[in-house]
Design a protein around this motif. Structure first.
Motif, PDB file in Angstrom:
ATOM      1  N   GLN A  62      13.963 -25.924 -22.954  1.00 55.02           N
ATOM      2  CA  GLN A  62      13.644 -25.309 -24.243  1.00 55.02           C
ATOM      3  C   GLN A  62      12.135 -25.228 -24.445  1.00 55.02           C
ATOM      4  OE1 GLN A  62      15.889 -27.595 -27.128  1.00 55.02           O
ATOM      5  NE2 GLN A  62      17.787 -26.493 -26.691  1.00 55.02           N
ATOM      6  N   TRP A  63      11.417 -26.266 -24.056  1.00 56.74           N
ATOM      7  CA  TRP A  63       9.957 -26.258 -24.152  1.00 56.74           C
ATOM      8  C   TRP A  63       9.374 -25.164 -23.259  1.00 56.74           C
ATOM      9  CZ3 TRP A  63       6.241 -26.898 -20.386  1.00 56.74           C
ATOM     10  CH2 TRP A  63       4.930 -27.134 -20.818  1.00 56.74           C
ATOM     11  N   THR A  64       9.910 -25.025 -22.055  1.00 56.09           N
ATOM     12  CA  THR A  64       9.419 -23.989 -21.132  1.00 56.09           C
ATOM     13  C   THR A  64       9.622 -22.601 -21.719  1.00 56.09           C
ATOM     14  OG1 THR A  64       9.879 -25.421 -19.231  1.00 56.09           O
ATOM     15  CG2 THR A  64       9.653 -23.052 -18.797  1.00 56.09           C
ATOM     16  N   ALA A  65      10.773 -22.393 -22.350  1.00 60.05           N
ATOM     17  CA  ALA A  65      11.032 -21.098 -22.989  1.00 60.05           C
ATOM     18  C   ALA A  65      10.048 -20.846 -24.132  1.00 60.05           C
ATOM     19  CB  ALA A  65      12.465 -21.041 -23.493  1.00 60.05           C
ATOM     20  N   LEU A  66       9.700 -21.888 -24.878  1.00 59.11           N
ATOM     21  CA  LEU A  66       8.710 -21.740 -25.945  1.00 59.11           C
ATOM     22  C   LEU A  66       7.353 -21.371 -25.357  1.00 59.11           C
ATOM     23  CD1 LEU A  66       7.772 -22.063 -28.911  1.00 59.11           C
ATOM     24  CD2 LEU A  66       7.421 -24.518 -28.408  1.00 59.11           C
ATOM     25  N   GLU A  68       6.719 -19.907 -22.523  1.00 64.06           N
ATOM     26  CA  GLU A  68       6.785 -18.552 -21.991  1.00 64.06           C
ATOM     27  C   GLU A  68       6.800 -17.513 -23.108  1.00 64.06           C
ATOM     28  OE1 GLU A  68      10.216 -18.759 -19.488  1.00 64.06           O
ATOM     29  OE2 GLU A  68       9.096 -19.653 -17.795  1.00 64.06           O
ATOM     30  N   THR A  69       7.345 -17.873 -24.254  1.00 69.37           N
ATOM     31  CA  THR A  69       7.307 -16.969 -25.412  1.00 69.37           C
ATOM     32  C   THR A  69       5.872 -16.724 -25.844  1.00 69.37           C
ATOM     33  OG1 THR A  69       9.499 -17.621 -26.197  1.00 69.37           O
ATOM     34  CG2 THR A  69       7.996 -16.700 -27.825  1.00 69.37           C
ATOM     35  N   TYR A  70       5.088 -17.784 -25.950  1.00 73.64           N
ATOM     36  CA  TYR A  70       3.679 -17.616 -26.313  1.00 73.64           C
ATOM     37  C   TYR A  70       2.955 -16.734 -25.291  1.00 73.64           C
ATOM     38  CZ  TYR A  70       4.162 -21.498 -29.664  1.00 73.64           C
ATOM     39  OH  TYR A  70       4.536 -22.308 -30.708  1.00 73.64           O
ATOM     40  N   GLU A  71       3.202 -16.980 -24.037  1.00 75.21           N
ATOM     41  CA  GLU A  71       2.524 -16.211 -22.990  1.00 75.21           C
ATOM     42  C   GLU A  71       2.953 -14.748 -23.030  1.00 75.21           C
ATOM     43  OE1 GLU A  71       1.811 -19.886 -19.846  1.00 75.21           O
ATOM     44  OE2 GLU A  71       3.687 -18.746 -19.772  1.00 75.21           O
ATOM     45  N   ARG A  72       4.212 -14.507 -23.292  1.00 77.47           N
ATOM     46  CA  ARG A  72       4.701 -13.125 -23.401  1.00 77.47           C
ATOM     47  C   ARG A  72       4.047 -12.403 -24.571  1.00 77.47           C
ATOM     48  NH1 ARG A  72       8.700 -11.322 -26.530  1.00 77.47           N
ATOM     49  NH2 ARG A  72       9.563 -13.405 -26.877  1.00 77.47           N
ATOM     50  N   LEU A  73       3.739 -13.138 -25.626  1.00 81.67           N
ATOM     51  CA  LEU A  73       3.084 -12.546 -26.790  1.00 81.67           C
ATOM     52  C   LEU A  73       1.581 -12.392 -26.596  1.00 81.67           C
ATOM     53  CD1 LEU A  73       4.995 -14.440 -29.632  1.00 81.67           C
ATOM     54  CD2 LEU A  73       5.323 -12.067 -28.900  1.00 81.67           C
ATOM     55  N   GLY A  74       1.079 -12.792 -25.427  1.00 86.57           N
ATOM     56  CA  GLY A  74      -0.321 -12.584 -25.091  1.00 86.57           C
ATOM     57  C   GLY A  74      -1.232 -13.764 -25.336  1.00 86.57           C
ATOM     58  N   HIS A  75      -0.669 -14.928 -25.641  1.00 94.56           N
ATOM     59  CA  HIS A  75      -1.481 -16.098 -25.933  1.00 94.56           C
ATOM     60  C   HIS A  75      -1.737 -16.920 -24.676  1.00 94.56           C
ATOM     61  CE1 HIS A  75      -0.901 -14.853 -29.971  1.00 94.56           C
ATOM     62  NE2 HIS A  75       0.396 -15.125 -29.964  1.00 94.56           N
ATOM     63  N   GLN A  76      -2.806 -17.695 -24.721  1.00 93.10           N
ATOM     64  CA  GLN A  76      -3.165 -18.566 -23.603  1.00 93.10           C
ATOM     65  C   GLN A  76      -2.654 -19.971 -23.872  1.00 93.10           C
ATOM     66  OE1 GLN A  76      -7.369 -18.737 -22.830  1.00 93.10           O
ATOM     67  NE2 GLN A  76      -7.191 -20.372 -21.308  1.00 93.10           N
ATOM     68  N   ALA A 238       6.919 -23.669 -37.857  1.00 88.53           N
ATOM     69  CA  ALA A 238       6.807 -22.366 -37.217  1.00 88.53           C
ATOM     70  C   ALA A 238       5.353 -22.067 -36.881  1.00 88.53           C
ATOM     71  CB  ALA A 238       7.376 -21.289 -38.140  1.00 88.53           C
ATOM     72  N   VAL A 239       5.158 -21.043 -36.043  1.00 91.68           N
ATOM     73  CA  VAL A 239       3.817 -20.663 -35.579  1.00 91.68           C
ATOM     74  C   VAL A 239       3.652 -19.164 -35.754  1.00 91.68           C
ATOM     75  CG1 VAL A 239       2.252 -20.595 -33.601  1.00 91.68           C
ATOM     76  CG2 VAL A 239       3.783 -22.549 -33.903  1.00 91.68           C
ATOM     77  N   SER A 240       2.594 -18.762 -36.464  1.00 88.14           N
ATOM     78  CA  SER A 240       2.303 -17.343 -36.680  1.00 88.14           C
ATOM     79  C   SER A 240       0.999 -16.966 -36.005  1.00 88.14           C
ATOM     80  CB  SER A 240       2.203 -17.038 -38.176  1.00 88.14           C
ATOM     81  OG  SER A 240       1.716 -15.729 -38.409  1.00 88.14           O
ATOM     82  N   ASP A 241       0.977 -15.783 -35.385  1.00 85.38           N
ATOM     83  CA  ASP A 241      -0.279 -15.250 -34.846  1.00 85.38           C
ATOM     84  C   ASP A 241      -0.811 -14.103 -35.701  1.00 85.38           C
ATOM     85  OD1 ASP A 241       1.255 -13.010 -34.212  1.00 85.38           O
ATOM     86  OD2 ASP A 241       1.187 -13.313 -32.051  1.00 85.38           O
ATOM     87  N   GLY A 242      -0.275 -13.967 -36.904  1.00 87.23           N
ATOM     88  CA  GLY A 242      -0.677 -12.900 -37.799  1.00 87.23           C
ATOM     89  C   GLY A 242       0.308 -11.749 -37.833  1.00 87.23           C
ATOM     90  N   ARG A 243       1.143 -11.684 -36.826  1.00 89.92           N
ATOM     91  CA  ARG A 243       2.236 -10.698 -36.812  1.00 89.92           C
ATOM     92  C   ARG A 243       3.536 -11.326 -36.359  1.00 89.92           C
ATOM     93  NH1 ARG A 243       2.850  -4.952 -33.477  1.00 89.92           N
ATOM     94  NH2 ARG A 243       5.018  -4.580 -34.128  1.00 89.92           N
ATOM     95  N   HIS A 244       3.515 -11.976 -35.201  1.00 91.74           N
ATOM     96  CA  HIS A 244       4.718 -12.620 -34.672  1.00 91.74           C
ATOM     97  C   HIS A 244       4.834 -14.022 -35.263  1.00 91.74           C
ATOM     98  CE1 HIS A 244       3.099  -9.865 -31.519  1.00 91.74           C
ATOM     99  NE2 HIS A 244       4.323  -9.387 -31.623  1.00 91.74           N
ATOM    100  N   VAL A 245       6.037 -14.385 -35.652  1.00 94.83           N
ATOM    101  CA  VAL A 245       6.287 -15.715 -36.210  1.00 94.83           C
ATOM    102  C   VAL A 245       7.371 -16.376 -35.366  1.00 94.83           C
ATOM    103  CG1 VAL A 245       6.988 -17.041 -38.224  1.00 94.83           C
ATOM    104  CG2 VAL A 245       5.658 -14.942 -38.519  1.00 94.83           C
ATOM    105  N   VAL A 246       6.972 -17.410 -34.635  1.00 96.80           N
ATOM    106  CA  VAL A 246       7.894 -18.134 -33.761  1.00 96.80           C
ATOM    107  C   VAL A 246       8.527 -19.253 -34.576  1.00 96.80           C
ATOM    108  CG1 VAL A 246       8.095 -19.487 -31.652  1.00 96.80           C
ATOM    109  CG2 VAL A 246       6.486 -17.557 -31.755  1.00 96.80           C
ATOM    110  N   LEU A 247       9.859 -19.219 -34.677  1.00 98.93           N
ATOM    111  CA  LEU A 247      10.549 -20.191 -35.518  1.00 98.93           C
ATOM    112  C   LEU A 247      11.913 -20.527 -34.928  1.00 98.93           C
ATOM    113  CD1 LEU A 247      11.759 -18.435 -38.821  1.00 98.93           C
ATOM    114  CD2 LEU A 247      11.143 -17.215 -36.756  1.00 98.93           C
ATOM    115  N   VAL A 268      13.397 -19.082 -31.302  1.00102.82           N
ATOM    116  CA  VAL A 268      13.491 -19.937 -30.124  1.00102.82           C
ATOM    117  C   VAL A 268      14.454 -21.082 -30.417  1.00102.82           C
ATOM    118  CG1 VAL A 268      11.185 -19.405 -29.227  1.00102.82           C
ATOM    119  CG2 VAL A 268      11.476 -21.288 -30.853  1.00102.82           C
ATOM    120  N   ASP A 269      15.101 -21.547 -29.368  1.00103.07           N
ATOM    121  CA  ASP A 269      16.005 -22.695 -29.481  1.00103.07           C
ATOM    122  C   ASP A 269      15.249 -23.939 -29.041  1.00103.07           C
ATOM    123  OD1 ASP A 269      17.995 -24.565 -29.497  1.00103.07           O
ATOM    124  OD2 ASP A 269      19.300 -23.547 -28.049  1.00103.07           O
TER     125      ASP A 269
END
Length: 289
Positions: A62-66, A68-76, A238-247, A268-269
């Motif tokens: 689950q952590w790995t998926a989280l 990878e979600t950040y990376e897919r959204l363009g974050h480092q 939750a985590v927001s980048d100003g548009r995407h909100v990961v929750l 995300v699970d």
């Protein structure tokens, strides 16, 4: 989205204005720690039950998926090596507050987590951070310190000593606003409130004292107010980048409110890590500057 029509003269065509502002993401840099040693072997919050079996491999997945979600959204995403014997080190948000390259480290209330702070201190020094201050007063970093871009919202009531708010202001050089937490299930600010943009937050009112609720109403009259069920699944972690909100995937009503304001919910699970009282934000320290 909501729109309004403005009529000019009798023969003028209506002008339609979108009442929902365009949401623009900004690239973020995060520090995370793989839950390689995750388990629940003690109880320091109401979510933790050492008699309940935990699945470390599921927590890692689950952590790995989280991540990878950040990376897919363009974050480092930077990663710190997990240390054996520190099962909660995965909750990296609790170990540092970074604003404009300045670092205020953590001092944990629970002795079971105390050693985490020095692992993160050494990571900062090894990765080029020169302005690193370890606190004299108990603070659990981004667990209770939430930077809006304008204010540092600072929680107290269960973990962070209220005197740490003044220390944070001196070290980080930003204005601090104190908020009192009153429900032990929401023992950190980051499980009761999160920032969507500089001028918009979401929070669960009943997690706060009456006076703190009034402060939040004054600061954020248009805030999103979470339901009890969304708070109970740690939807506000939750985590927001100003548009995407990961929750968390269970926080559907909150996700609908987020979407109605023009944001894009990204579910995300992270249910296994919730056994320790954590969610997406707990696993995510933001490195600002």
């Amino acid at each position: 989205m909501t729109s309004v029509s403005l009529l000019g003269g009798a023969d003028a065509a209506p002008i339609v204005l979108d009442a929902t502002p365009a949401r623009v993401p900004t690239t973020r840099r995060y520090l995370m720690c793989e839950p390689r040693h995750f388990t629940v072997e003690y109880a320091i919050n109401p979510w933790m039950d050492p008699t309940r079996p935990t699945d470390t491999s599921l927590a890692v997945a689950q952590w790995t998926a989280l991540k990878e979600t950040y990376e897919r959204l363009g974050h480092q995403v930077e990663v710190i090596e997990p240390a054996p014997g520190l099962p909660d080190m995965v909750f990296s948000a609790n170990s540092g507050t970074v604003i404009d390259g300045r670092v205020l480290g953590a001092k944990f209330r629970a002795p079971e987590r105390a050693a985490e702070a020095d692992h993160f201190r050494r990571w900062f020094l090894a990765n080029g951070y020169q302005d690193v201050v370890m606190p004299e007063i108990t603070n659990e970093a981004e667990g209770d310190f939430t930077w809006t871009g304008k204010y540092l919202l600072a929680g107290t009531g269960f973990r962070t000593d209220p005197r740490a708010h003044a220390e944070a202001q001196e070290v980080l050089g930003v204005p601090v606003i104190s908020l009192n937490l009153v429900d032990p299930r929401y023992y950190h600010l980051d499980v009761a409130l999160f920032v969507l943009t500089e001028d918009l937050v979401a929070y669960y009112p009943d997690a706060f004292s009456v006076g703190s609720q009034e402060v939040l109403r004054r600061l954020y009259p248009d805030a999103i107010l979470a339901t009890a069920s969304d708070a109970a699944c740690l939807g506000l972690n939750a985590v927001s980048d100003g548009r995407h909100v990961v929750l968390p995937v269970e926080a559907t009503a909150l996700g609908e409110q987020v979407a109605a304001r023009g944001f894009e919910p990204v579910y995300v699970d992270i249910s296994e890590l919730r056994a320790s009282g954590g969610g997406p934000k707990c696993c995510t320290m933001e490195l600002r500057g």
